[in-house]
Design an enzyme around this catalytic site. Sequence first.
Site, PDB file in Angstrom:
ATOM      1  CB  THR A   1      -0.853   0.086   1.336  1.00 47.42           C
ATOM      2  OG1 THR A   1      -1.722  -1.106   1.010  1.00 47.42           O
ATOM      3  CG2 THR A   1      -1.768   1.253   1.127  1.00 47.42           C
TER       4      THR A   1
ATOM      5  CD  GLU B   1      -4.599  -8.775  -1.819  1.00 47.45           C
ATOM      6  OE1 GLU B   1      -3.960  -9.261  -2.956  1.00 47.45           O
ATOM      7  OE2 GLU B   1      -5.608  -9.046  -1.583  1.00 47.45           O
TER       8      GLU B   1
ATOM      9  CE  LYS C   1      -4.794  -1.624   0.873  1.00 54.17           C
ATOM     10  NZ  LYS C   1      -5.669  -2.850   1.298  1.00 54.17           N
TER      11      LYS C   1
ATOM     12  CB  CYS D   1      -3.923  -1.800   6.641  1.00 54.08           C
ATOM     13  SG  CYS D   1      -3.175  -3.005   6.375  1.00 54.08           S
TER      14      CYS D   1
ATOM     15  NE  ARG E   1       1.551  -6.379  11.347  1.00 52.87           N
ATOM     16  CZ  ARG E   1       1.622  -6.692   9.821  1.00 52.87           C
ATOM     17  NH1 ARG E   1       2.932  -6.055   9.381  1.00 52.87           N
ATOM     18  NH2 ARG E   1       1.213  -7.450   9.273  1.00 52.87           N
TER      19      ARG E   1
HETATM   20  N1  LIG Z   1      -1.401  -7.119   6.430  1.00 52.03           N
HETATM   21  C1  LIG Z   1      -2.405  -6.984   5.560  1.00 52.03           C
HETATM   22  O1  LIG Z   1      -3.339  -7.481   5.887  1.00 52.03           O
HETATM   23  C2  LIG Z   1      -2.069  -6.181   4.602  1.00 52.03           C
HETATM   24  C3  LIG Z   1      -3.226  -6.017   3.474  1.00 52.03           C
HETATM   25  C4  LIG Z   1      -3.250  -5.502   2.401  1.00 52.03           C
HETATM   26  C5  LIG Z   1      -2.056  -4.605   2.188  1.00 52.03           C
HETATM   27  N2  LIG Z   1      -1.117  -4.518   3.108  1.00 52.03           N
HETATM   28  C6  LIG Z   1       0.069  -3.824   2.427  1.00 52.03           C
HETATM   29  O2  LIG Z   1       0.964  -4.731   2.071  1.00 52.03           O
HETATM   30  C7  LIG Z   1       2.365  -4.442   2.318  1.00 52.03           C
HETATM   31  C8  LIG Z   1       3.140  -5.416   3.106  1.00 52.03           C
HETATM   32  O3  LIG Z   1       2.370  -5.742   4.300  1.00 52.03           O
HETATM   33  P1  LIG Z   1       2.952  -7.059   5.192  1.00 52.03           P
HETATM   34  O4  LIG Z   1       1.896  -6.864   6.323  1.00 52.03           O
HETATM   35  O5  LIG Z   1       2.756  -8.109   4.313  1.00 52.03           O
HETATM   36  O6  LIG Z   1       4.258  -6.691   6.030  1.00 52.03           O
HETATM   37  P2  LIG Z   1       5.267  -7.623   6.697  1.00 52.03           P
HETATM   38  O7  LIG Z   1       6.016  -6.826   7.392  1.00 52.03           O
HETATM   39  O8  LIG Z   1       4.526  -8.683   6.906  1.00 52.03           O
HETATM   40  O9  LIG Z   1       6.205  -8.219   5.521  1.00 52.03           O
HETATM   41  C9  LIG Z   1       6.893  -7.593   4.639  1.00 52.03           C
HETATM   42  C10 LIG Z   1       8.256  -8.259   4.356  1.00 52.03           C
HETATM   43  O10 LIG Z   1       9.046  -7.665   3.492  1.00 52.03           O
HETATM   44  C11 LIG Z   1      10.402  -8.065   3.803  1.00 52.03           C
HETATM   45  N3  LIG Z   1      11.313  -6.977   3.343  1.00 52.03           N
HETATM   46  C12 LIG Z   1      11.354  -5.520   3.503  1.00 52.03           C
HETATM   47  N4  LIG Z   1      12.539  -5.121   2.574  1.00 52.03           N
HETATM   48  C13 LIG Z   1      12.779  -5.966   1.910  1.00 52.03           C
HETATM   49  C14 LIG Z   1      13.812  -6.115   0.535  1.00 52.03           C
HETATM   50  N5  LIG Z   1      14.350  -4.752   0.362  1.00 52.03           N
HETATM   51  N6  LIG Z   1      13.922  -7.220   0.230  1.00 52.03           N
HETATM   52  C15 LIG Z   1      13.661  -8.334   0.668  1.00 52.03           C
HETATM   53  N7  LIG Z   1      12.457  -8.312   1.523  1.00 52.03           N
HETATM   54  C16 LIG Z   1      12.120  -7.354   2.370  1.00 52.03           C
HETATM   55  C17 LIG Z   1      10.374  -7.857   5.362  1.00 52.03           C
HETATM   56  O11 LIG Z   1      11.411  -8.578   5.887  1.00 52.03           O
HETATM   57  C18 LIG Z   1       9.141  -8.675   5.730  1.00 52.03           C
HETATM   58  O12 LIG Z   1       9.107  -9.926   5.905  1.00 52.03           O
HETATM   59  C19 LIG Z   1       2.255  -3.220   3.330  1.00 52.03           C
HETATM   60  O13 LIG Z   1       2.394  -2.046   2.483  1.00 52.03           O
HETATM   61  C20 LIG Z   1       0.822  -3.192   3.535  1.00 52.03           C
HETATM   62  O14 LIG Z   1       0.081  -1.880   3.901  1.00 52.03           O
HETATM   63  C21 LIG Z   1      -1.189  -5.329   4.054  1.00 52.03           C
HETATM   64  O1  LIG Z   2     -17.100  -4.219  12.256  1.00 53.80           O
HETATM   65  C1  LIG Z   2     -16.067  -4.084  12.531  1.00 53.80           C
HETATM   66  C2  LIG Z   2     -15.012  -4.393  11.733  1.00 53.80           C
HETATM   67  C3  LIG Z   2     -13.563  -4.673  12.082  1.00 53.80           C
HETATM   68  N1  LIG Z   2     -13.463  -3.898  13.278  1.00 53.80           N
HETATM   69  C4  LIG Z   2     -11.937  -4.048  13.507  1.00 53.80           C
HETATM   70  O2  LIG Z   2     -11.197  -3.302  12.469  1.00 53.80           O
HETATM   71  C5  LIG Z   2      -9.976  -3.768  12.514  1.00 53.80           C
HETATM   72  C6  LIG Z   2      -9.596  -4.064  11.249  1.00 53.80           C
HETATM   73  O3  LIG Z   2     -10.183  -5.220  10.766  1.00 53.80           O
HETATM   74  P1  LIG Z   2     -10.351  -6.023   9.293  1.00 53.80           P
HETATM   75  O4  LIG Z   2     -10.498  -4.716   8.292  1.00 53.80           O
HETATM   76  O5  LIG Z   2     -11.495  -7.165   9.207  1.00 53.80           O
HETATM   77  O6  LIG Z   2      -8.620  -6.364   9.081  1.00 53.80           O
HETATM   78  P2  LIG Z   2      -7.550  -6.077   8.557  1.00 53.80           P
HETATM   79  O7  LIG Z   2      -6.616  -7.352   8.265  1.00 53.80           O
HETATM   80  O8  LIG Z   2      -7.052  -4.725   9.196  1.00 53.80           O
HETATM   81  O9  LIG Z   2      -7.973  -5.416   6.932  1.00 53.80           O
HETATM   82  C7  LIG Z   2      -8.005  -4.252   6.467  1.00 53.80           C
HETATM   83  O10 LIG Z   2      -6.991  -3.691   6.241  1.00 53.80           O
HETATM   84  C8  LIG Z   2      -6.229  -4.424   5.197  1.00 53.80           C
HETATM   85  C9  LIG Z   2      -4.859  -3.968   4.750  1.00 53.80           C
HETATM   86  O11 LIG Z   2      -5.039  -2.661   4.171  1.00 53.80           O
HETATM   87  C10 LIG Z   2      -7.258  -4.451   3.964  1.00 53.80           C
HETATM   88  O12 LIG Z   2      -6.609  -5.212   2.830  1.00 53.80           O
HETATM   89  C11 LIG Z   2      -8.645  -5.039   4.301  1.00 53.80           C
HETATM   90  O13 LIG Z   2      -9.398  -4.680   3.076  1.00 53.80           O
HETATM   91  C12 LIG Z   2      -9.124  -4.274   5.331  1.00 53.80           C
HETATM   92  O14 LIG Z   2     -10.268  -4.760   5.840  1.00 53.80           O
HETATM   93  C13 LIG Z   2      -9.908  -5.109  13.709  1.00 53.80           C
HETATM   94  O15 LIG Z   2      -9.131  -4.499  14.856  1.00 53.80           O
HETATM   95  C14 LIG Z   2     -11.215  -5.287  13.722  1.00 53.80           C
HETATM   96  O16 LIG Z   2     -11.622  -5.823  14.905  1.00 53.80           O
HETATM   97  C15 LIG Z   2     -14.460  -3.620  13.906  1.00 53.80           C
HETATM   98  O17 LIG Z   2     -14.076  -3.188  15.257  1.00 53.80           O
HETATM   99  N2  LIG Z   2     -15.632  -3.633  13.749  1.00 53.80           N
END
Ligand SMILES: NC(=O)c1ccc[n+]([C@@H]2O[C@H](COP(=O)([O-])OP(=O)(O)OC[C@H]3O[C@@H](n4cnc5c(N)ncnc54)[C@H](O)[C@@H]3O)[C@@H](O)[C@H]2O)c1
Ligand SMILES: O=c1ccn([C@@H]2O[C@H](COP(=O)(O)OP(=O)(O)O[C@H]3O[C@H](CO)[C@@H](O)[C@H](O)[C@H]3O)[C@@H](O)[C@H]2O)c(=O)[nH]1
Length: 471
Positions: A136, A173, A228, A284, A354
């Site tokens: 993101t 994503e 996003k 996020c 987190r």
């Molecule tokens: N966690 C989620 O649910 C979620 C959902 C949608 C989008 N995102 C976005 O996706 C991105 C990744 O999130 P995440 O939760 O997977 O993070 P994360 O911290 O779990 O994973 C990131 C990984 O990248 C590796 N890394 C960093 N720099 C590197 C490099 N130069 N070469 C190789 N590896 C390297 C780190 O060691 C780490 O393991 C973020 O921008 C986040 O905002 C996260």
């Molecule tokens: O009605 C609700 C729904 C969610 N939550 C809370 O909100 C937070 C986020 O929940 P959720 O969105 O389900 O999980 P994430 O994994 O953080 O996912 C969000 O963040 C991601 C990272 O960007 C996006 O990809 C997803 O679409 C977006 O839903 C959590 O603490 C939940 O408990 C509430 O309190 N009430």
Amino acid sequence: MGLSTIRSICCIGAGYVGGPTMAVIADRCPDVQVTVVDLSAERIAAWNSADLSRLPVYEPGLDAVVGRARGRNLHFSTAVEEAIAAADLVFISVNTPTKTKGLGAGQASDLKWVEASARTVAKAAQGHTIVVEKSTLPVRTAEVIQQILSASEGSGVSETQPAKSFSVLSNPEFLAEGTAIADLEKPDRVLIGGQDPEAIEALAAIYGHWVAPQKILRTNLWSSELSKLTANAFLAQRISSINSIAAFCEATGANVREVARAIGADSRIGEKFLQAGPGFGGSCFKKDILNLVYLCRHYGLEEVAAYWEQVVTLNHWQQQRIARLVISNLFGTVSGKRIGVLGFAFKADTNDTRESPAIRICRELLEEGAVLQIVDPKVSESQMAKDLGQPAGAGEGDGDGSWQRVPEVLQAASGADALLLLTEWQQFAVIDWPAVAAVMRQPAWLFDARAKADGALARAAGLQVWTVGEG
Ligand SMILES: NC(=O)c1ccc[n+]([C@@H]2O[C@H](COP(=O)([O-])OP(=O)(O)OC[C@H]3O[C@@H](n4cnc5c(N)ncnc54)[C@H](O)[C@@H]3O)[C@@H](O)[C@H]2O)c1
Ligand SMILES: O=c1ccn([C@@H]2O[C@H](COP(=O)(O)OP(=O)(O)O[C@H]3O[C@H](CO)[C@@H](O)[C@H](O)[C@H]3O)[C@@H](O)[C@H]2O)c(=O)[nH]1
């Protein structure tokens, strides 16, 4: 120039997004080789562990997907440059946390890992490579990536290799943790932003293995990047909205779940994301909104920035409000008192902590000298220690707060004046309340910040009950 068929994918970043997303792509595209690389040897070793219950990310169904594809066309490796060199398409899926120092500290995204990834791609790629932003990112980051890549374009020519060239796409994503596999297998939409139609179609063809064509949306790069941040801002805004109404319900005798049901029945509002709770956590929402706020200020849109900032302010307030109402109901002091904390992850079905509301709330109670007995099925003691900023220790009564991780609700309740439910794990819906009440110190409380427990049974067992949003 673009490639119409992708045979080899590299994903930089084996985290919560890179790991599950690539596992599903490999599972659905057996003819494509997918290599997930990371600088962390420990993380890669965990992804390669023979015991699928030891993968570094806990997600329902992930073990089965990895089990099917790993070793066949899904690989986890620390050989970053080698994997990039072999790839037609490289996803950048590295962390983009909020900056902690320097310009924009506390709001702007720290792009140093993205920049480092782009530089590694510029160096190691061979021939034409499609580079996809999966992380993101702030709007217009693709421009930065493009500039870094452009500096190496045209180099790398040899007898067997054409010169390097790149196409940059944005493919954010939308998966949510805890439902990542289901979200990836049945996405509401896949978003691809870019300028090179051939590259866009090559990536669309990958998703086309399992996603219906009408669900694959194509936009320009900046709309994709901004969509996003906007999606997360809207989702988080709903949670702050319902939490604000929860507080109002508590003050007036209304019930927030009844209100949510009533307004959610309006198809223009919809029923999802209206659960009041201890505030949103996760890696996020806060980071992405603060990034949006920072960008709005950068473009001189102060009123827009202030509007979105309030979503985060309300979220902090909700967490503080809950910690304080626990203290106030326990006669104004929790010093030396045992409190059982049910749940530490930021939501159920994940081991991720987190920005978990539990961190802020527990820290506030520790500050007041409480003795916390924390139970969470997926969060380790070492993770709790990191988050709480102090090691586990059973010392009590000296005014300094302490905590320990316990395996079951019954131990969390043992000698406790209160149970505080912070994560909606299913096991907390089926607590044996008479047994729990029997081991607590009376008068005892249940503070249910998720409305997950059976409050009527807890009351029948003699507890006083506070449920979020219930007046
Ligand atoms: N966690 C989620 O649910 C979620 C959902 C949608 C989008 N995102 C976005 O996706 C991105 C990744 O999130 P995440 O939760 O997977 O993070 P994360 O911290 O779990 O994973 C990131 C990984 O990248 C590796 N890394 C960093 N720099 C590197 C490099 N130069 N070469 C190789 N590896 C390297 C780190 O060691 C780490 O393991 C973020 O921008 C986040 O905002 C996260
Ligand atoms: O009605 C609700 C729904 C969610 N939550 C809370 O909100 C937070 C986020 O929940 P959720 O969105 O389900 O999980 P994430 O994994 O953080 O996912 C969000 O963040 C991601 C990272 O960007 C996006 O990809 C997803 O679409 C977006 O839903 C959590 O603490 C939940 O408990 C509430 O309190 N009430």
